[in-house]
Motif scaffolding. Sequence first.
Motif, PDB file in Angstrom:
ATOM      1  N   GLY A  60       0.806  -1.209   0.000  1.00 11.96           N
ATOM      2  CA  GLY A  60       0.000   0.000   0.000  1.00 11.96           C
ATOM      3  C   GLY A  60       0.840   1.261   0.000  1.00 11.96           C
ATOM      4  N   HIS A  61       2.163   1.118  -0.044  1.00 12.81           N
ATOM      5  CA  HIS A  61       3.113   2.238  -0.087  1.00 12.81           C
ATOM      6  C   HIS A  61       2.834   3.220   1.058  1.00 12.81           C
ATOM      7  N   ILE A  62       3.056   2.766   2.281  1.00 12.18           N
ATOM      8  CA  ILE A  62       2.712   3.557   3.461  1.00 12.18           C
ATOM      9  C   ILE A  62       3.921   4.237   4.107  1.00 12.18           C
ATOM     10  N   LEU A  63       5.141   3.924   3.628  1.00 13.66           N
ATOM     11  CA  LEU A  63       6.351   4.489   4.224  1.00 13.66           C
ATOM     12  C   LEU A  63       7.069   5.381   3.223  1.00 13.66           C
ATOM     13  N   ASN A  64       7.359   6.613   3.619  1.00 17.22           N
ATOM     14  CA  ASN A  64       8.171   7.438   2.734  1.00 17.22           C
ATOM     15  C   ASN A  64       9.633   7.014   2.868  1.00 17.22           C
ATOM     16  N   PRO A  65      10.514   7.429   1.964  1.00 12.11           N
ATOM     17  CA  PRO A  65      11.893   6.915   1.969  1.00 12.11           C
ATOM     18  C   PRO A  65      12.621   7.082   3.298  1.00 12.11           C
ATOM     19  N   SER A  66      12.384   8.202   3.985  1.00  6.64           N
ATOM     20  CA  SER A  66      13.076   8.447   5.250  1.00  6.64           C
ATOM     21  C   SER A  66      12.513   7.614   6.390  1.00  6.64           C
ATOM     22  N   GLU A  67      11.299   7.108   6.240  1.00  3.64           N
ATOM     23  CA  GLU A  67      10.653   6.321   7.293  1.00  3.64           C
ATOM     24  C   GLU A  67      10.996   4.836   7.224  1.00  3.64           C
ATOM     25  N   ILE A  68      11.569   4.390   6.131  1.00  2.00           N
ATOM     26  CA  ILE A  68      11.876   2.971   5.966  1.00  2.00           C
ATOM     27  C   ILE A  68      12.941   2.555   6.978  1.00  2.00           C
ATOM     28  N   ASN A  69      12.663   1.523   7.728  1.00  2.00           N
ATOM     29  CA  ASN A  69      13.626   1.009   8.703  1.00  2.00           C
ATOM     30  C   ASN A  69      14.540   0.017   7.980  1.00  2.00           C
ATOM     31  N   GLN A  70      15.543   0.555   7.323  1.00  5.65           N
ATOM     32  CA  GLN A  70      16.380  -0.294   6.480  1.00  5.65           C
ATOM     33  C   GLN A  70      17.256  -1.235   7.301  1.00  5.65           C
ATOM     34  N   ARG A  71      17.622  -0.837   8.493  1.00  2.00           N
ATOM     35  CA  ARG A  71      18.377  -1.772   9.343  1.00  2.00           C
ATOM     36  C   ARG A  71      17.531  -2.998   9.677  1.00  2.00           C
ATOM     37  N   ALA A  72      16.272  -2.767  10.016  1.00  2.00           N
ATOM     38  CA  ALA A  72      15.391  -3.893  10.328  1.00  2.00           C
ATOM     39  C   ALA A  72      15.168  -4.757   9.086  1.00  2.00           C
ATOM     40  N   ASN A  73      15.021  -4.130   7.932  1.00  2.00           N
ATOM     41  CA  ASN A  73      14.804  -4.891   6.693  1.00  2.00           C
ATOM     42  C   ASN A  73      15.954  -5.855   6.417  1.00  2.00           C
ATOM     43  N   ILE A  74      17.179  -5.329   6.450  1.00  3.44           N
ATOM     44  CA  ILE A  74      18.339  -6.169   6.132  1.00  3.44           C
ATOM     45  C   ILE A  74      18.582  -7.201   7.232  1.00  3.44           C
ATOM     46  N   TYR A  75      18.424  -6.796   8.470  1.00  5.28           N
ATOM     47  CA  TYR A  75      18.622  -7.735   9.584  1.00  5.28           C
ATOM     48  C   TYR A  75      17.616  -8.883   9.507  1.00  5.28           C
ATOM     49  N   ALA A  76      16.357  -8.563   9.203  1.00  5.36           N
ATOM     50  CA  ALA A  76      15.327  -9.600   9.126  1.00  5.36           C
ATOM     51  C   ALA A  76      15.649 -10.605   8.028  1.00  5.36           C
ATOM     52  N   LEU A  77      16.109 -10.120   6.889  1.00  8.80           N
ATOM     53  CA  LEU A  77      16.482 -11.041   5.806  1.00  8.80           C
ATOM     54  C   LEU A  77      17.694 -11.884   6.207  1.00  8.80           C
ATOM     55  N   LYS A  78      18.642 -11.257   6.864  1.00 11.35           N
ATOM     56  CA  LYS A  78      19.810 -12.013   7.338  1.00 11.35           C
ATOM     57  C   LYS A  78      19.378 -13.119   8.297  1.00 11.35           C
ATOM     58  N   SER A  79      18.398 -12.830   9.139  1.00  8.60           N
ATOM     59  CA  SER A  79      17.927 -13.821  10.117  1.00  8.60           C
ATOM     60  C   SER A  79      17.276 -15.021   9.438  1.00  8.60           C
ATOM     61  N   LEU A  80      16.807 -14.832   8.207  1.00  5.77           N
ATOM     62  CA  LEU A  80      16.232 -15.939   7.442  1.00  5.77           C
ATOM     63  C   LEU A  80      17.298 -16.762   6.721  1.00  5.77           C
ATOM     64  N   GLY A  81      18.543 -16.294   6.785  1.00  6.28           N
ATOM     65  CA  GLY A  81      19.632 -16.990   6.118  1.00  6.28           C
ATOM     66  C   GLY A  81      19.939 -16.465   4.738  1.00  6.28           C
ATOM     67  N   THR A  82      19.469 -15.277   4.413  1.00 10.18           N
ATOM     68  CA  THR A  82      19.667 -14.709   3.078  1.00 10.18           C
ATOM     69  C   THR A  82      21.144 -14.453   2.796  1.00 10.18           C
ATOM     70  N   GLU A  83      21.572 -14.878   1.614  1.00 11.06           N
ATOM     71  CA  GLU A  83      22.948 -14.675   1.165  1.00 11.06           C
ATOM     72  C   GLU A  83      23.029 -13.781  -0.067  1.00 11.06           C
ATOM     73  N   GLN A  84      21.902 -13.644  -0.798  1.00 11.27           N
ATOM     74  CA  GLN A  84      21.886 -12.847  -2.021  1.00 11.27           C
ATOM     75  C   GLN A  84      20.614 -12.002  -2.052  1.00 11.27           C
TER      76      GLN A  84
END
Length: 291
Positions: A60-84
């Motif tokens: 629904g595009h609810i976050l503007n660019p400055s509101e995106i929690n990019q640390r949480a995004n990358i950390y969450a993917l890492k926690s799933l075992g993401t390599e690429q």
Amino acid sequence: MSDNPIKIAFIGGSGLYQIDGIENIVEKDIDTPFGRPSDKIITGVINRINCAFLPRHGRGHILNPSEINQRANIYALKSLGTEQIVSFTACGSLKEEIKPKDFVIPDQVFDRTKNRSLTFFEKGIVAHVSMAYPFCNEIRSLIRQTVYEIGIKYHFCGTYVCIEGPQFSTKAESQINRQSGFSVVGMTLFPEAKLAREAEICYANISLVTDFDVWKEREEVTNDAVVANVAANVANSRRVIKSLILKLSRREIKCSCGSSLKKSLMTSSDRVTVSPHYKNVSLLIDKYFKK
């Protein structure tokens, strides 16, 4: 780290809030030491390959660019075992030869953001990862092969300049970005690329051109035109994902992305392990400090 790692992930930008052809969908509601990601992470199977998808702005595009929690995004993917990770971003062109609906596979990025958390490492733990080459060139080559096979017009190299937003550039800012030699302008690639490097994840980007920014005279940007270009770019992105995921799954990883922290952690080990922040980043650094 997940017992059943999901090694391949896609991050969608403006317009790309879901991907076609994904089966066996499970939505992961993940909390991280850095807060919550933009949305639930969609996991499933494409062409018999496990993958994850995260809409950067939230469904629904609810976050503007400055509101995106990019640390949480990358950390969450890492926690799933993401390599690429392959990310998709909408952008404006800063060059005559880069036209709306073209794809750009940048090899460089320039940070003009102002208000974002740029690192996982703070509060007593310091790391200085190399960003000289911010994208995984092995994945970039696979992207180039894929878009060529599909028949999408693309540009293999270029510099993405990341502005804070959410407002678009003024004409003066756009002209300065052009004079600096940048190729495209967008709002979301930083700190995402930096954080992926800190998380030792191979990361590359596909920038989807929607317009000529505001520098080009007699080429006024209209909402109708941008919406139409976004729709075309999203359709092509979904075609790319279906083909690219096969190449990613077969890739023999030879790059150094997965050991980015090996010589980058500056804090002495005895100070790292007693830091209260250690528990927040243990997922990222345990392999270097775990006894």
